[in-house]
Design a protein around this motif. Structure first.
Motif, PDB file in Angstrom:
ATOM      1  N   SER A 170      44.743  71.573 -25.182  1.00 32.94           N
ATOM      2  CA  SER A 170      43.339  71.247 -24.922  1.00 32.94           C
ATOM      3  C   SER A 170      43.048  69.769 -25.131  1.00 32.94           C
ATOM      4  O   SER A 170      41.941  69.307 -24.841  1.00 32.94           O
ATOM      5  N   THR A 171      44.027  69.049 -25.629  1.00 41.83           N
ATOM      6  CA  THR A 171      43.857  67.633 -25.971  1.00 41.83           C
ATOM      7  C   THR A 171      44.799  66.785 -25.130  1.00 41.83           C
ATOM      8  O   THR A 171      46.014  67.030 -25.116  1.00 41.83           O
ATOM      9  N   GLU A 172      44.252  65.802 -24.432  1.00 43.64           N
ATOM     10  CA  GLU A 172      45.071  64.944 -23.587  1.00 43.64           C
ATOM     11  C   GLU A 172      45.778  63.865 -24.411  1.00 43.64           C
ATOM     12  O   GLU A 172      45.228  63.368 -25.396  1.00 43.64           O
ATOM     13  N   PRO A 368      44.310  57.052 -31.891  1.00 42.04           N
ATOM     14  CA  PRO A 368      44.161  56.781 -30.452  1.00 42.04           C
ATOM     15  C   PRO A 368      43.984  58.048 -29.619  1.00 42.04           C
ATOM     16  O   PRO A 368      43.181  58.064 -28.674  1.00 42.04           O
ATOM     17  N   ILE A 369      44.687  59.127 -29.967  1.00 42.87           N
ATOM     18  CA  ILE A 369      44.530  60.389 -29.220  1.00 42.87           C
ATOM     19  C   ILE A 369      43.124  60.944 -29.407  1.00 42.87           C
ATOM     20  O   ILE A 369      42.455  61.329 -28.431  1.00 42.87           O
ATOM     21  N   LEU A 370      42.660  60.990 -30.640  1.00 43.21           N
ATOM     22  CA  LEU A 370      41.337  61.557 -30.903  1.00 43.21           C
ATOM     23  C   LEU A 370      40.237  60.711 -30.285  1.00 43.21           C
ATOM     24  O   LEU A 370      39.280  61.253 -29.687  1.00 43.21           O
ATOM     25  N   LYS A 371      40.350  59.384 -30.367  1.00 42.63           N
ATOM     26  CA  LYS A 371      39.324  58.513 -29.789  1.00 42.63           C
ATOM     27  C   LYS A 371      39.303  58.627 -28.266  1.00 42.63           C
ATOM     28  O   LYS A 371      38.235  58.646 -27.649  1.00 42.63           O
ATOM     29  N   SER A 372      40.472  58.712 -27.656  1.00 39.32           N
ATOM     30  CA  SER A 372      40.552  58.842 -26.204  1.00 39.32           C
ATOM     31  C   SER A 372      39.892  60.129 -25.735  1.00 39.32           C
ATOM     32  O   SER A 372      39.158  60.144 -24.738  1.00 39.32           O
ATOM     33  N   ASN A 373      40.123  61.217 -26.445  1.00 38.60           N
ATOM     34  CA  ASN A 373      39.535  62.500 -26.053  1.00 38.60           C
ATOM     35  C   ASN A 373      38.041  62.560 -26.323  1.00 38.60           C
ATOM     36  O   ASN A 373      37.298  63.210 -25.592  1.00 38.60           O
ATOM     37  N   THR A 374      37.592  61.853 -27.355  1.00 38.88           N
ATOM     38  CA  THR A 374      36.153  61.772 -27.605  1.00 38.88           C
ATOM     39  C   THR A 374      35.461  61.047 -26.467  1.00 38.88           C
ATOM     40  O   THR A 374      34.405  61.492 -25.972  1.00 38.88           O
ATOM     41  N   ARG A 375      36.052  59.925 -26.022  1.00 38.52           N
ATOM     42  CA  ARG A 375      35.469  59.186 -24.883  1.00 38.52           C
ATOM     43  C   ARG A 375      35.475  60.034 -23.621  1.00 38.52           C
ATOM     44  O   ARG A 375      34.515  60.004 -22.842  1.00 38.52           O
TER      45      ARG A 375
END
Length: 381
Positions: A170-172, A368-375
């Motif tokens: 579910s996470t890119e 970086p993964i979490l911030k990218s998916n939040t955006r």
């Protein structure tokens, strides 16, 4: 603020590495002495002192962005008995994984899972234990990749460890965090071979994490070692002589070379069992003067405790590594509260994860993964 669960938490060294920008939702350890240190430093609000096999997903609050698990290494270590994931200690991975499976079935799958262990996990049972972990991740919808990072990149302690990082479907994963080919030194020959042996029918294609180069370490062992330490005493001249007498010619020559420098030279010693020229098992004292400590271990199961040697011309002094010095070698802050008893402190530290390595992974991969998916979610909204 990203959130996490910390399993096999020990004294909370992973929590220390993640830092104040992360929120702990739940932590667990079975060892009451380690838990006492955890409480001293982090409080008890989120800590469950319990056997992992007795913990249900129902006691875990909310949905964690990250699950960190430094599960026991003894059965996977080269120094262990080779029981692997079937062993009593390292086998606690499986009840931990039952919790992850329950979270996934409840629609609360963590976005990220980070597993830390010794590099022996790559070759244990001919690579079958590593494959079993990867297959478990894949079966729950996690893409994964592994790296080997030596704490010596950050602190003057030789401590290579394996880190397996899983990302839920579910996470890119941002393209810039993945590379096409393995990257030394993070992808060692053992890791590459273990990855090649994975059953592609049972696992998703592993990713090769593209990690930034680590800046040159700015600390050396001699800077962290005190002339008047707290919690340990200097050996008597007789004790020091016995250590010197236990050295092979090669190691004795290292001491002579240090003496010839006519200045303060700090080294570390481990006692090891070796086979001599008569095919007999003898205990040797092996010294290193490269300004890097040997890997910290727990003082159990026959492992020796690390000894400090300070040579200054004709003066040679030896003693055990002090607890605060050991804490520095793990990257813990000076205000981290240590257990008052030597063995408890040494066990806590030797069983932990190097703090700056956790921070590096958080900065380079997790955040970086979490911030990218939040955006991405914000744009979709």
């Amino acid at each position: 603020m990203p959130t996490f669960y910390e399993f096999f938490a020990g004294g909370g060294m992973a929590r220390s590495g993640l830092g104040a920008e992360w929120k702990c939702l739940f932590s667990n350890d079975i060892d009451e002495k380690k838990a006492a240190s955890y409480i001293s430093n982090w409080g008890k609000d989120h800590l469950a002192i319990e056997d992992i096999a007795k913990i249900s997903s129902t006691v875990l609050p909310d949905i964690a962005d990250l699950v960190w698990a430094s599960f026991p290494c003894q059965d996977l270590s080269l120094a262990g008995a080779g029981a692997g994931l079937n062993g009593k200690r390292s086998g606690t991975f499986w009840p931990f994984w039952e919790i992850i499976k329950s979270l996934c079935s409840e629609g609360r799958a963590p976005k990220l899972i980070a597993l830390e262990n010794v590099c022996g996990a790559l070759t244990s049972h001919g690579g079958k234990d590593f494959a079993a972990i990867c297959e478990a991740l894949s079966a729950q919808g996690y893409r994964f990749g592994a790296v080997v990072i030596d704490a010596a990149c950050f602190v003057p302690q030789s401590r290579p460890r394996l880190f397996i990082i899983g990302v839920h479907s579910s996470t890119e994963i941002p393209d810039n965090l993945v590379r096409a080919d393995p990257q030394p030194p993070f992808h060692t020959s053992n890791l590459i071979e273990a990855t090649k042996r994975l059953n592609r029918a049972a696992t998703a294609s592993p990713v090769w994490w593209d990690l930034p180069l680590i800046p040159k370490r700015n600390s050396i062992l001699s800077e962290l070692i005190e002339d008047e330490p707290v919690g340990v005493k200097w050996h008597s001249q007789e004790e020091t002589k016995r250590l010197l007498d236990m050295m092979s010619q090669v190691n004795a020559e290292k001491v002579l070379k240090a003496q010839s420098l006519k200045k303060r030279v700090v080294g570390s010693i481990y006692k090891r069992t070796r086979i001599d020229e008569y095919k007999k098992r003898v205990q040797r004292a092996e010294v290193r003067f490269d300004d890097i400590a040997g890997c910290l271990r727990t003082p159990t199961g026959g492992s020796s405790r690390q000894i400090i040697i300070i040579v200054n011309g004709n003066t040679i002094r030896t003693r055990l590594l002090a607890p605060r010095e050991a804490a520095r070698l793990m990257g813990l802050s000076e205000d981290y509260k240590l257990p008052p008893k030597y063995n408890d402190a040494y066990h806590l530290i030797g069983d932990g994860v190097a703090v700056p390595v956790v921070r590096y992974l958080a900065k380079s991969v997790f955040e970086p993964i979490l911030k990218s998916n939040t955006r991405r979610r914000q744009k979709a909204a």
